[in-house]
Write an enzyme that holds these catalytic residues in place. Structure first.
Site, short mmCIF file in Angstrom:
data_model
loop_
_atom_site.label_atom_id
_atom_site.label_comp_id
_atom_site.label_asym_id
_atom_site.label_seq_id
_atom_site.Cartn_x
_atom_site.Cartn_y
_atom_site.Cartn_z
N PRO A 1 -64.38 21.44 26.93
CA PRO A 1 -62.98 21.12 27.29
C PRO A 1 -62.21 22.12 26.86
O PRO A 1 -61.88 22.17 25.77
CB PRO A 1 -62.73 19.74 26.38
CG PRO A 1 -63.81 19.92 25.28
CD PRO A 1 -64.86 20.63 25.67
N ASP B 1 -61.91 26.18 22.85
CA ASP B 1 -62.72 24.96 23.28
C ASP B 1 -62.11 23.99 22.28
O ASP B 1 -62.29 23.99 20.98
CB ASP B 1 -64.07 25.38 22.55
CG ASP B 1 -65.21 24.36 22.76
OD1 ASP B 1 -64.75 23.09 23.02
OD2 ASP B 1 -66.50 24.63 22.81
N HIS B 2 -61.77 22.64 22.88
CA HIS B 2 -60.94 21.58 22.24
C HIS B 2 -61.84 20.88 21.33
O HIS B 2 -61.64 20.10 20.71
CB HIS B 2 -60.29 20.74 23.16
CG HIS B 2 -58.98 20.39 22.63
ND1 HIS B 2 -58.59 20.58 21.40
CD2 HIS B 2 -58.03 19.56 23.23
CE1 HIS B 2 -57.40 19.81 21.03
NE2 HIS B 2 -57.26 19.32 22.21
N ARG B 3 -63.29 21.02 21.54
CA ARG B 3 -64.28 20.29 20.75
C ARG B 3 -64.18 20.59 19.23
O ARG B 3 -64.29 19.87 18.38
CB ARG B 3 -65.74 20.29 21.07
CG ARG B 3 -65.85 19.74 22.53
CD ARG B 3 -67.49 20.03 23.04
NE ARG B 3 -67.70 21.43 23.32
CZ ARG B 3 -68.71 22.02 23.60
NH1 ARG B 3 -69.87 21.27 23.67
NH2 ARG B 3 -68.88 22.99 23.60
N VAL C 1 -61.65 23.40 18.23
CA VAL C 1 -60.35 24.09 18.13
C VAL C 1 -59.31 22.94 18.27
O VAL C 1 -59.14 22.65 19.73
CB VAL C 1 -60.15 25.25 18.72
CG1 VAL C 1 -58.80 25.85 18.55
CG2 VAL C 1 -61.31 26.31 18.31
#
Length: 473
Positions: free
Chosen positions: A267, A443-445, A447
């Site tokens: 994401p 990467d929002h998983r 960060v």
């Protein structure tokens, strides 16, 4: 482990090795030998292109070439014999009947478990039946020349000046494989090039000098030069065609698969900041005159790279990877800094190993080597593996910024826009300042927004006040 077989005491066969990690096929771009040529252990006999890079293959024994099993432009599976060599020429043993150049054949379906194939790098590539169509032809020389010019512009390198032309030698031209490849890409016949190297060897500068008149001729021709994107092979097209179909293969195929996989797996979040980099540009000008930086190229990208490394040091959690199989976040205690590079074969992202440990002169030297290798088409698969974060410089195209897609397996990518003179409020007054826009995708998983914002803000702060490279280091 070397991939070769021995059909008799006299004739030995060399198989297509796995020149990367887990690659299953490669396309033969160029043969450097022909039947009857003498070869020695370690001599490069052909150049192949995988999904990652173009690689030269050395033969692991001495002898005389007996047979080339595949023609140029053919895609060959790892483990298939590509060349046979007579290692005892002049003996009375009868030679095996040469097989004609062939296309890869579909492997028969079997319920038996498939074995593993010995490889050039590592061991354990599974057999594959993936096939691709043979190469139809090479890219037009004038298009390749334009592609090389654009890459030079991307990296900030000027074309080398043409040396004085001495008297032309007689006989087969002498040149190293990378120089032969350069000549092929530029459409230059080595027999027409005047060598200036030691012992009559043709150098890269000689090839560029020979290409200069051809490029000039193209410039005055009435037909417009095709865009660089047209350097890919074009088939089944005519002057009146309204559509052109370009086979998806090699590096382009790998890029597509990687980008789709990244975009629909991680994401993405992208944040932007516009920053005054006037002081950074002044620092670049000063470093160019510094004797400690003599012999290396100093440009804004060098300072931006160093700024990102300092930002990662201050926020180490951003330097990580997502392990889906084990449901773990893997923190990296090293930084392999990727630099996105546009090449005639497509986008590649080689990386500088352990960039966090390098001084500014060392980082400058590593950047220069990376750019030169990529421009020459000599980037190895190993040089593109193991990256942790990446920088992409879209500013060289005059673009303000973008929303970059993560390189697979990495947590962040920084896009750098064009540096332009703009009105800016400085010390309470509107003044012309050099300004750029940075974009950080992450990467929002693994960060969060806060972490990503801190990293981007730190990079911007350093570029605004470069003295922070010292106070924050």
């Amino acid at each position: 482990m070397t991939t070769m077989t021995q059909t008799s005491a006299r004739f030995r066969e060399f198989k297509m090795p796995d020149v990367g990690e887990g690659l299953t096929e490669a396309e033969i771009l160029k043969w450097f030998v022909q039947p009857g040529d003498t070869v020695t252990d370690g001599q490069v006999v052909c150049e192949v292109e995988t999904a990652k890079a173009a690689v030269e293959l050395p033969i692991p024994f001495d002898g005389v070439v007996h047979e080339l099993r595949f023609s140029e432009g053919t895609t060959v599976d790892v483990g298939q014999v590509i060349i046979s060599v007579d290692v005892a020429p002049g003996s009375d043993e009868e030679a095996p009947v040469p097989a004609p150049a062939q296309e890869p054949v579909e492997a028969p379906v079997s319920d038996e478990p498939k074995g593993r194939t010995p490889v050039l790098v590592g061991y354990g590539v599974a057999e594959s039946s993936t096939k691709r169509r043979p190469r139809k032809g090479a890219a037009a020389p004038e298009v390749a020349a334009v592609a090389a010019a654009v890459q030079a512009e991307l990296n900030g390198h000027a074309a080398p000046a043409a040396p004085a032309a001495p008297e032309a030698p007689v006989g087969r031209p002498l040149a190293k494989p990378p120089v032969r490849k350069l000549a092929k890409d530029l459409g230059i016949d080595l027999a027409t090039v005047v060598p200036t190297g030691k012992d009559g060897i043709i150098t890269r500068e000689d090839v560029h000098a020979a290409a200069a008149p051809a490029a000039a001729a193209v410039a005055v021709a009435p037909e417009a030069v095709e865009p660089v994107a047209a350097a890919a092979e074009v088939v089944d097209s005519t002057a009146s065609a309204r559509e052109t179909r370009i086979p998806v293969k090699g590096v382009r195929k790998a890029i597509a698969q990687a980008m789709v996989g990244s975009a629909f797996t991680a994401p993405h979040v992208t944040e932007f900041v516009t920053v005054d980099v006037t002081r950074t540009m002044k620092l670049v000008a000063e470093l160019k005159e510094d004797k400690e930086m003599a012999g290396v190229r100093v440009n804004p990208l060098l300072i931006i790279a160093k700024a990102l490394l300092v930002a990662i040091k201050r926020n180490p959690e951003v330097n990580a990877a997502w392990d889906e199989a084990n449901q773990e976040i893997v923190q990296k205690h090293y930084v392999n800094l990727g630099i996105a590079a546009a090449t005639p074969r497509g986008l590649i992202v080689p990386n500088i190993k352990d960039a966090h440990d390098k001084t500014l002169p060392q980082l400058a030297a590593a950047l220069g080597e990376l750019v030169t290798t990529a421009r020459d088409g000599r980037t190895s698969p190993a040089a593109m593996a193991g990256g942790t974060v990446t920088i992409t410089n879209v500013g060289v195209f005059g673009v303000d910024t973008g929303t970059p897609i993560l390189n697979p397996g990495e947590s962040a990518i920084l896009a750098v826009g064009a540096i332009k003179l703009q009105p800016w409020v400085h010390k309470g007054k509107v003044k012309p300042r050099q300004v750029t826009t940075l974009a950080l995708s992450f990467d929002h998983r693994l960060v969060d927004g806060e972490l990503g914002s801190k990293v981007l803000a730190d990079v911007a702060a350093i570029l605004e006040q470069p003295k922070r490279l010292i106070t924050w280091a």
